[in-house]
Design an enzyme around this catalytic site. Structure first.
Site, PDB file in Angstrom:
ATOM      1  N   GLU A  93      70.215-124.753 -19.412  1.00  0.00           N
ATOM      2  CA  GLU A  93      69.330-124.233 -18.676  1.00  0.00           C
ATOM      3  C   GLU A  93      69.906-124.416 -17.125  1.00  0.00           C
ATOM      4  O   GLU A  93      70.042-123.433 -16.424  1.00  0.00           O
ATOM      5  CB  GLU A  93      67.969-124.900 -18.433  1.00  0.00           C
ATOM      6  CG  GLU A  93      67.208-124.278 -17.544  1.00  0.00           C
ATOM      7  CD  GLU A  93      66.691-122.775 -17.963  1.00  0.00           C
ATOM      8  OE1 GLU A  93      67.139-122.678 -18.906  1.00  0.00           O
ATOM      9  OE2 GLU A  93      65.896-122.107 -17.020  1.00  0.00           O
ATOM     10  N   ASP A  94      70.560-125.511 -16.682  1.00  0.00           N
ATOM     11  CA  ASP A  94      71.047-125.802 -15.479  1.00  0.00           C
ATOM     12  C   ASP A  94      72.410-125.742 -15.165  1.00  0.00           C
ATOM     13  O   ASP A  94      73.012-125.851 -14.080  1.00  0.00           O
ATOM     14  CB  ASP A  94      70.517-127.035 -14.729  1.00  0.00           C
ATOM     15  CG  ASP A  94      68.985-127.056 -14.866  1.00  0.00           C
ATOM     16  OD1 ASP A  94      68.395-125.879 -14.906  1.00  0.00           O
ATOM     17  OD2 ASP A  94      68.288-127.932 -14.872  1.00  0.00           O
TER      18      ASP A  94
END
Ligand code: MN
Length: 724
Positions: A93-94
Site C-alpha cells: 500500500e505505502d
C-alpha cells in the site's frame, strides 16, 4: 582529547528500530529454527529498505510500526510466514513494492497474506454507518480466506490504537469506536483475549478519557491498601503447594480498567464492589496437577459452595479451559482462583493464533483452510461434550465458509448477497427500479458486464437508463429470488402492445444515433429487413425488441446498411460455421476475435465493429478493455446453450528442447480429439524451446483436459493460454 577518545566516551546509541528488531529476534529464536529466523531478518531489511525515508507521526522510522506488529504476533508464537507478512503488511500500500516482487523475494503464501491485509486495510473507514458493524465483521472474515490475515490485521490495529498519541480527540474517538465495533468482537470471536483486553482498554481511554483515568487512579489507590493482604494470601498458597512438591507459578491477578468499567455499568455497582475481590492464577505443566492444586487450595481456605467450575473437563464454547473456584480467605475476603496449565493459558490469551502453530512445527505448504477446519472440528468436539449452545460455532462456520458475498454501494452501504450473485442481483437488491433499468456497471471505477459475479469488498455502481427494461436473458445468470421474481413479474405483466410500443421507442432511439428516422424508411427496405430477420410483420419485430429478444441496436445497424440483401449473403457465408452466440443477434455477423480466441465457457463481451458485425472478445482481453470504455458500442453476450463446433485457441508452451518433443505434443493433442492448426517456434535455446500452438477445441472443458494432459508430460515446462 583526540577524536577517537571522544568517540569512546559516547554511549552506544541504539535506534528504536534496532531495539525492536533485537526484541523480535530474541522472541522468535525461542520457538523458530535458525533458517526461519534468518528469513524473518531478511524480511526486516527488505521492509526497512522499502519504507526508508518514511516516518510515523511520532518521528520514528516507519518500519517501527510493522516491527511492533510482528512482535505482538511473535509473542503469540505465530508462524514464520505470518511474522514476515506482519513486517511487510504496509509495503504494497505505502511503497512502490509490488505483490509480484514479494512473491519473488519471499513466497506466494507471504505475498497473498500481505495482499489480503492490504485489502482489509482499504475497508477501514469505508463504511461509516454504525449499524453495519456486523456486516463489516462478516465481510472481513469472508475476505480473509486465511485466518492469519485477520490475526495480522488485529495486531496492526492494536499498535495503531497504542500510538493514537496527539491525534485530535474526535479522530481518536472515531477510530476507537470503529475498533470497538469491528475489531474487538473479531478478537473475541477468535478467542484472542490478550489482544481483545488491550483493545478494550485503549478504546475506553480514547472514548471516555476521564472515566478511564478515574478508574485507573482508584485501582492504584486500592492496590496500595490491598498489598498486605495480597502478599499474605499469596505466601499462604505458595507454602502449602511447596509442601506437595508440585511445580507451579502463582500470580496475583488484577481486573483491567475496561472490565471493571464494564462490570460497574452492567451490574450498576460501585467501584469498591467490583474491586473487592482478590484474584489469583496458578499455572502448572500437567493437567492432573491442576486438580491436585485445586485439592490443596480447597484444603487451605474454605471454598464457597456452588462456585467451583471445571472448565477443563467441560471447556467453554470458545475452547477456554481452566478450573475456577472461590474461597473465603483471611478476614473473610473472597478469593477467586483460576488454575490452568501453561498451554491452556497460551490458548486463552492467543486463541486461534496459538492454534496456528499448535501441532505443526513446520507450517509451510499445508493448506490453511484445512487447519481452520481442524480448529473448528476441535471446537465442535468441545461443544458436543459441553452440551453448550451451538450458536458460537454456527456463526463462525458461516464466517469461515462463506456462502455470502458483501459488497459496497457507492455510498458505502453494505449489501449482502449469496455467493455467485451478479451485478443484476445487486441492482435488484438495492432497489427494484434500479434492477429493472440497469444497463451496465462500474466496479472500482471500471466498466464491467452485467453478468459479472461479485466478489467481497467490491464497490459497485450500477448505471441505469430510463429507457432500459428487464432483459429476459438475465434469467440465465441471476441467482437471487428477488431479481428472478421481479424480472418474471415484469415479463408476465408486459402486454403485447406495451412491448410493441417499447420496441418502437428503443428502435427509434437507436436509429436516431445513426441519423435515420424510422418513419422515413421505405416500405421495401423494411420488408427486406423482415426477410433478413425472418419475421412476419413489423409488429412482431418491434415486440421482440420490446421483450428483449432482439437487440434494438442490431436492428438499427441492419437498417443502416446500404444493401440489406448483401448483408444476408454475408451472413449466409459466415454464420454457417459460427454458432449463434446470443439470442437476438440473429442476422448479425459474428466474429470471434483473433487476439484472444474466446471459446465456449469463457466470459465474453461483444463489440460492434462497422463492417464486421459483432466481434466477440474474451472478457479479459486487453484489446477489449480500450473499446469497452465507449459504453455504447459494447454489449453483454452469452454463449448459446446449443453451441457446438470447433474453436481456435492459442497456447504458449515451454518445452525441453529435445528431438521429437513436438511430435509427442502433437500426438497427445490429437489423442484428445483436438486438431493442431499451426505451430510457431517463438524462441529457442539449447535447453528450452518456446512454441506457440494454435489448436481447435470444443470448449473450455475440452481445453482444460488437454492442458492437464500436456502438463503431465515431463518435457512440458510451462503452458499458458494466450488471451492477447
Ligand atoms: Mn499498519
Amino acid at each position: 582529547m583526540t577524536e577517537v577518545a571522544i568517540a569512546n566516551f559516547l554511549p552506544e546509541i541504539e535506534l528504536p528500530e534496532e531495539k525492536l528488531l533485537r526484541r523480535l529476534q530474541s522472541i522468535i529464536s525461542g520457538y523458530l529454527n535458525n533458517k526461519q529466523v534468518d528469513s524473518i531478518n531478511h524480511a526486516f531489511h527488505f521492509g526497512a529498505d522499502a519504507h526508508s525515508g518514511q516516518y510515523r507521526k511520532s518521528g520514528e522510522a516507519y518500519i517501527c510500526h510493522p516491527l511492533s506488529v510482528a512482535i505482538t504476533l511473535a509473542e503469540m508464537h505465530m508462524d514464520t510466514q505470518g511474522i514476515i507478512a506482519a513486517i511487510l503488511h504496509d509495503v504494497i500500500e505505502d511503497t512502490p513494492i509490488s505483490k509480484e516482487q514479494i512473491v519473488e523475494e519471499f513466497s506466494q503464501e507471504v505475498a497473498d497474506l500481505v495482499d489480503a491485509v492490504t485489502k482489509l486495510t482499504k475497508l477501514d473507514n469505508k463504511s461509516r454507518a454504525e449499524t453495519q458493524a456486523e456486516n463489516v465483521r462478516k465481510m472481513i472474515l469472508a475476505m480473509a480466506k486465511d485466518l492469519r490475515v485477520i490475526i495480522v490485521k488485529l495486531a496492526d490495529r492494536l499498535h495503531n490504537m497504542q500510538t493514537l498519541g496527539a491525534m485530535p480527540i474526535e479522530k481518536k474517538r472515531r477510530i476507537a469506536k470503529e475498533t470497538q465495533e469491528i475489531y474487538v468482537p473479531l478478537a473475541n470471536r477468535l478467542s484472542m483475549n490478550s489482544i481483545r483486553h488491550q483493545l478494550e482498554g485503549l478504546c475506553l481511554e480514547a472514548i471516555h478519557p476521564h472515566r478511564y483515568q478515574a478508574i485507573r487512579q482508584a485501582v492504584k489507590k486500592a492496590r496500595g491498601n490491598r498489598r498486605e493482604i495480597v502478599n499474605t494470601i499469596e505466601s499462604a498458597i505458595k507454602n502449602r503447594l511447596n509442601q506437595t512438591g508440585l511445580i507451579f507459578d502463582v500470580a496475583g491477578r488484577e481486573k483491567n480498567v475496561a472490565s471493571i468499567y464494564k462490570k460497574m455499568r452492567r451490574q450498576k455497582i460501585p467501584f469498591s464492589n467490583v474491586f473487592d475481590v482478590y484474584a489469583f492464577r496458578i499455572y502448572c505443566d500437567q493437567v492432573d496437577d491442576c486438580y491436585r492444586i485445586l485439592g490443596c487450595v480447597h484444603n487451605l481456605f474454605n471454598p464457597i459452595p456452588g462456585k467451583f467450575k471445571d472448565y477443563i473437563a467441560l471447556p467453554k464454547a470458545n475452547g477456554y479451559q481452566s478450573l475456577h473456584t472461590i474461597l473465603i480467605g483471611p478476614y473473610g475476603v473472597p478469593i477467586e482462583i483460576q488454575i490452568r496449565t501453561h498451554e491452556m493459558h497460551r490458548m486463552a490469551e492467543s486463541g486461534i493464533a496459538a492454534h496456528w502453530v499448535y501441532k505443526s512445527g513446520d507450517t509451510s505448504g499445508e493448506h490453511v483452510r484445512a487447519r481452520a477446519t481442524e480448529w473448528l472440528r476441535d471446537l465442535l468436539e468441545i461443544q458436543k461434550t459441553a452440551g453448550d449452545s451451538l450458536e458460537f460455532i454456527d456463526n463462525l462456520k458461516i464466517d469461515l465458509f462463506p456462502q455470502e458475498v458483501f459488497v459496497f454501494t457507492p455510498q458505502g452501504n453494505i449489501i449482502k448477497l449469496p455467493r455467485g450473485a451478479t451485478i443484476v442481483d445487486f441492482a435488484y437488491a438495492v432497489h427494484t427500479d434500479i434492477g429493472s433499468t440497469c444497463v451496465s456497471a462500474r466496479i472500482d471505477n471500471k466498466l464491467i458486464p452485467l453478468q459479472t459475479q461479485l466478489e467481497n469488498g467490491m464497490t459497485v455502481e450500477v448505471i441505469t437508463a430510463s429507457w432500459a427494461r428487464p432483459n429476459p436473458l438475465w434469467l440465465n445468470h441471476i441467482i437471487t429470488a428477488k431479481a428472478r421474481s421481479s424480472i418474471r413479474n415484469y415479463l408476465k405483466n408486459f402486454q403485447q402492445q406495451d412491448a410493441i410500443n417499447l420496441g418502437r421507442r428503443l428502435l427509434e432511439k437507436e436509429l436516431k444515433t445513426l441519423n435515420i428516422e424510422l418513419d422515413n424508411i421505405a416500405e421495401s427496405r423494411l420488408l427486406q429487413l423482415l426477410e433478413v430477420m425472418k419475421m412476419q410483420s413489423m409488429d412482431e419485430l418491434l415486440e421482440a425488441i420490446g421483450l428483449g429478444n432482439k437487440m434494438p441496436i442490431l436492428v438499427a445497424k441492419h437498417l443502416s446498411q446500404e444493401d440489406i440483401h448483401a448483408a444476408i449473403k454475408l451472413e449466409n457465408t459466415t454464420t454457417e460455421n459460427t454458432p449463434l452466440i446470443i439470442k437476438g443477434t440473429e442476422g448479425m455477423v459474428i466474429t470471434l476475435a483473433k487476439c484472444c480466441h474466446p471459446i465456449p465457457g469463457d466470459h465474453i463481451v461483444g463489440f460492434f465493429n462497422p463492417g464486421k458485425g459483432i466481434v466477440i472478445h474474451h472478457h479479459e482481453c486487453r484489446n477489449s478493455k480500450d473499446v469497452r470504455k465507449q459504453q455504447s458500442s459494447w454489449i453483454d453476450v452469452e454463449w448459446s446453450h446449443e453451441i457446438s463446433g470447433e474453436f481456435s485457441v492459442e497456447l504458449r508452451i515451454e518445452l525441453l528442447n529435445q528431438r521429437g518433443t513436438l511430435a509427442t505434443i502433437a500426438s497427445t493433442i490429437s489423442g484428445l480429439d483436438a486438431n493442431i492448426e499451426s505451430v510457431t517456434i517463438a524462441d529457442q535455446d539449447d535447453k528450452v524451446s518456446i512454441d506457440l500452438i494454435t489448436l481447435a477445441v470444443k470448449d473450455r472443458v475440452h481445453l482444460a483436459n488437454i492442458i492437464r494432459k500436456l502438463k503431465k508430460l515431463f518435457i512440458v515446462l510451462k503452458i499458458t493460454r494466450i488471451k492477447a
